[in-house]
Design an enzyme around this catalytic site. Structure first.
Site, PDB file in Angstrom:
ATOM      1  N   THR A  70      -9.491  -2.621   7.995  1.00 40.25           N
ATOM      2  CA  THR A  70      -9.680  -1.873   9.284  1.00 40.25           C
ATOM      3  C   THR A  70     -10.747  -0.964   9.216  1.00 40.25           C
ATOM      4  O   THR A  70     -11.467  -0.805  10.253  1.00 40.25           O
ATOM      5  CB  THR A  70      -8.323  -0.924   9.448  1.00 40.25           C
ATOM      6  OG1 THR A  70      -7.100  -2.088   9.502  1.00 40.25           O
ATOM      7  CG2 THR A  70      -8.432  -0.098  10.784  1.00 40.25           C
ATOM      8  N   ASP A 124      -8.976 -10.462   5.533  1.00 35.99           N
ATOM      9  CA  ASP A 124      -7.618  -9.578   5.895  1.00 35.99           C
ATOM     10  C   ASP A 124      -7.291  -9.393   4.427  1.00 35.99           C
ATOM     11  O   ASP A 124      -7.031 -10.290   3.664  1.00 35.99           O
ATOM     12  CB  ASP A 124      -6.929 -10.223   6.903  1.00 35.99           C
ATOM     13  CG  ASP A 124      -5.952  -9.552   7.264  1.00 35.99           C
ATOM     14  OD1 ASP A 124      -5.051  -9.024   6.533  1.00 35.99           O
ATOM     15  OD2 ASP A 124      -5.713  -8.836   8.533  1.00 35.99           O
ATOM     16  N   SER A 125      -6.826  -8.227   4.114  1.00 35.34           N
ATOM     17  CA  SER A 125      -6.182  -7.901   2.921  1.00 35.34           C
ATOM     18  C   SER A 125      -4.947  -8.499   2.714  1.00 35.34           C
ATOM     19  O   SER A 125      -4.506  -8.877   1.627  1.00 35.34           O
ATOM     20  CB  SER A 125      -5.828  -6.470   2.670  1.00 35.34           C
ATOM     21  OG  SER A 125      -4.855  -5.797   3.529  1.00 35.34           O
ATOM     22  N   SER A 126      -4.388  -9.067   3.566  1.00 38.93           N
ATOM     23  CA  SER A 126      -3.091  -9.968   3.493  1.00 38.93           C
ATOM     24  C   SER A 126      -3.416 -11.273   2.900  1.00 38.93           C
ATOM     25  O   SER A 126      -2.525 -12.109   2.266  1.00 38.93           O
ATOM     26  CB  SER A 126      -2.258 -10.109   4.839  1.00 38.93           C
ATOM     27  OG  SER A 126      -2.976 -10.695   5.582  1.00 38.93           O
ATOM     28  N   THR A 169      -5.664  -1.958   3.576  1.00 38.68           N
ATOM     29  CA  THR A 169      -4.623  -1.255   2.696  1.00 38.68           C
ATOM     30  C   THR A 169      -3.625  -1.963   2.277  1.00 38.68           C
ATOM     31  O   THR A 169      -2.788  -1.555   1.578  1.00 38.68           O
ATOM     32  CB  THR A 169      -4.293   0.063   3.850  1.00 38.68           C
ATOM     33  OG1 THR A 169      -3.555  -0.692   5.117  1.00 38.68           O
ATOM     34  CG2 THR A 169      -5.223   1.031   4.188  1.00 38.68           C
ATOM     35  N   ASP A 170      -3.180  -3.006   3.028  1.00 34.19           N
ATOM     36  CA  ASP A 170      -1.850  -3.688   2.703  1.00 34.19           C
ATOM     37  C   ASP A 170      -1.758  -4.239   1.176  1.00 34.19           C
ATOM     38  O   ASP A 170      -0.782  -4.234   0.481  1.00 34.19           O
ATOM     39  CB  ASP A 170      -1.932  -4.887   3.624  1.00 34.19           C
ATOM     40  CG  ASP A 170      -1.260  -4.582   5.070  1.00 34.19           C
ATOM     41  OD1 ASP A 170      -0.997  -3.391   5.188  1.00 34.19           O
ATOM     42  OD2 ASP A 170      -1.467  -5.250   6.011  1.00 34.19           O
ATOM     43  N   THR A 185       0.935   3.074  -4.912  1.00 36.89           N
ATOM     44  CA  THR A 185       1.581   2.206  -3.903  1.00 36.89           C
ATOM     45  C   THR A 185       1.460   2.728  -2.375  1.00 36.89           C
ATOM     46  O   THR A 185       1.295   3.532  -2.164  1.00 36.89           O
ATOM     47  CB  THR A 185       3.165   2.217  -4.285  1.00 36.89           C
ATOM     48  OG1 THR A 185       3.457   1.783  -5.448  1.00 36.89           O
ATOM     49  CG2 THR A 185       3.922   1.256  -3.294  1.00 36.89           C
ATOM     50  N   GLN A 228      13.933   0.009  -8.520  1.00 38.14           N
ATOM     51  CA  GLN A 228      13.690   0.046  -7.200  1.00 38.14           C
ATOM     52  C   GLN A 228      13.272   1.111  -6.552  1.00 38.14           C
ATOM     53  O   GLN A 228      12.709   1.494  -5.473  1.00 38.14           O
ATOM     54  CB  GLN A 228      14.909  -0.667  -6.358  1.00 38.14           C
ATOM     55  CG  GLN A 228      15.450  -1.953  -6.732  1.00 38.14           C
ATOM     56  CD  GLN A 228      16.742  -2.572  -6.058  1.00 38.14           C
ATOM     57  OE1 GLN A 228      17.032  -2.037  -5.021  1.00 38.14           O
ATOM     58  NE2 GLN A 228      17.126  -3.483  -6.707  1.00 38.14           N
TER      59      GLN A 228
END
Length: 349
Positions: free
Chosen positions: A17, A61-63, A93-94, A170, A282
């Protein structure tokens, strides 16, 4: 005029972004050419730094980020290592926390800052957080002690006034500017009117050792999240996945999992076949303590090892990194129990 001894920073734009501007006709976001960076962020001219840029073409794209692109980043840094005081990687950021974790292992004996940053709003938008993140990241990447040593010789993420150790970080928010959190390790620096470095928290580089780049990964790993009602056939099929070498086991609380005989049996059979199983919680904050409750002791007996207070991004990329070096399961287990880049805190025995 920029003096030869002034700080130098290499900007590496992977995508994301932060490097987008809005097309005034369509309203769509488009990547702009980072050769025009100083036109879009004129504040950079006030640094009087030597700032060069390298742009992924096309931007990623970071994905779509993957180990081959981590290796590309390492090659860029290694090739330019002696020519710059620090590096700033502009990244979506992802998957930023995955990339930061991976680079912390791949850049062995790092003695210069590698700062990942990005933004939640494009840099061409009026309220963007991108300009502040970019400007401060460059300042941190160039920061040195009077004797020339880098203040932050680590792979870090800078976002919304906090400098965080990359392999402790994270993404926790998809909407707010404070998108990242380091739950189990405090910030390396806090940015307000001044940049306040926490010197005792920052890893020290050994000036006698050269930076050693690594490029190999083995992605035969997966994440298994425990949940109430998880079925035997599901877990069995996961552990029978062809080529599987390691599993990140996300358990409850301080490392607890079901005590069902079939579950413990499947874990034990997998570890006996050489699959490395690492237990992480978790819960985003806190530490795995498998000796604390009987449910955790069963996991120890089955050959599961502790991930302590590491993030899932860190454990996953470290497993890929170690497996890529063709280490035996025993060697991987040993290295997973040793902090090699400040990625976890091991409790006092």
């Amino acid at each position: 005029m920029i003096k030869p001894d002034y700080p130098s920073v290499l900007l590496i734009y992977t995508g994301g972004t932060i490097g987008m501007i809005e097309n005034p006709e369509t309203g769509a976001l488009e990547a702009f050419n980072f050769d025009q960076l100083q036109e879009n962020v004129p504040e950079l001219k006030r640094f009087n730094y030597r700032i060069s840029s390298y742009q992924f073409n096309p931007p990623i794209d970071s994905s779509d980020m993957e180990p081959a692109l981590w290796s590309k980043l390492v090659k860029i840094i290694h090739y330019n290592y002696d020519n710059f005081d620090g590096f700033v990687i502009l990244h979506g950021t992802d998957t930023m926390a995955y990339t930061a974790s991976a680079l912390s292992f791949m850049l062995e004996n790092l003695s210069k800052p590698v700062i990942l940053t990005g933004s939640q709003l494009p840099i061409g938008v009026l309220r963007t957080d991108g300009k502040e993140n970019l400007i401060t990241s460059i300042e941190i990447a160039a920061a040195k002690y009077p004797d020339g040593r880098a203040i932050v010789p680590e792979v870090c993420i800078f976002f919304e006034n906090l400098l965080l150790r990359g392999n402790r970080t994270t993404k926790i928010n998809a909407e707010n500017f404070n998108a990242f959190r380091s739950y189990n390790y405090p910030p390396l620096a806090t940015v307000g009117i001044h940049i306040k470095y926490e010197y005792d928290r920052i890893r020290k580089a050994d000036p006698n050792l050269p930076m050693h780049p690594h490029y190999v990964f083995d992605t035969n790993v997966l994440i298994l999240t425990i949940f109430p009602g998880i079925q035997e056939n599901v877990v069995s099929n996961i552990f029978q996945s062809p080529g599987l070498k390691a599993v990140v086991l996300k358990t409850y609380g301080s490392g607890n999992a079901p005590q069902k005989p079939w579950f413990i049996r499947l874990l034990k059979e997998a570890t006996q076949r050489g699959i490395v199983i690492v237990n992480i919680s978790q819960c985003p904050a806190g530490m795995v303590e498998m000796g604390r409750y009987e449910t955790g002791l069963h996991l120890l007996d089955a050959g599961v090892i502790s991930g302590y207070d590491a993030t899932v991004e860190s454990v996953l990329t470290k497993l890929m990194f170690l497996l890529g070096h063709n280490l035996s399961p025993k060697e991987v287990r040993t290295e997973m129990s040793r902090s090699i880049a400040g990625e976890f805190t091991r409790p006092e025995l």
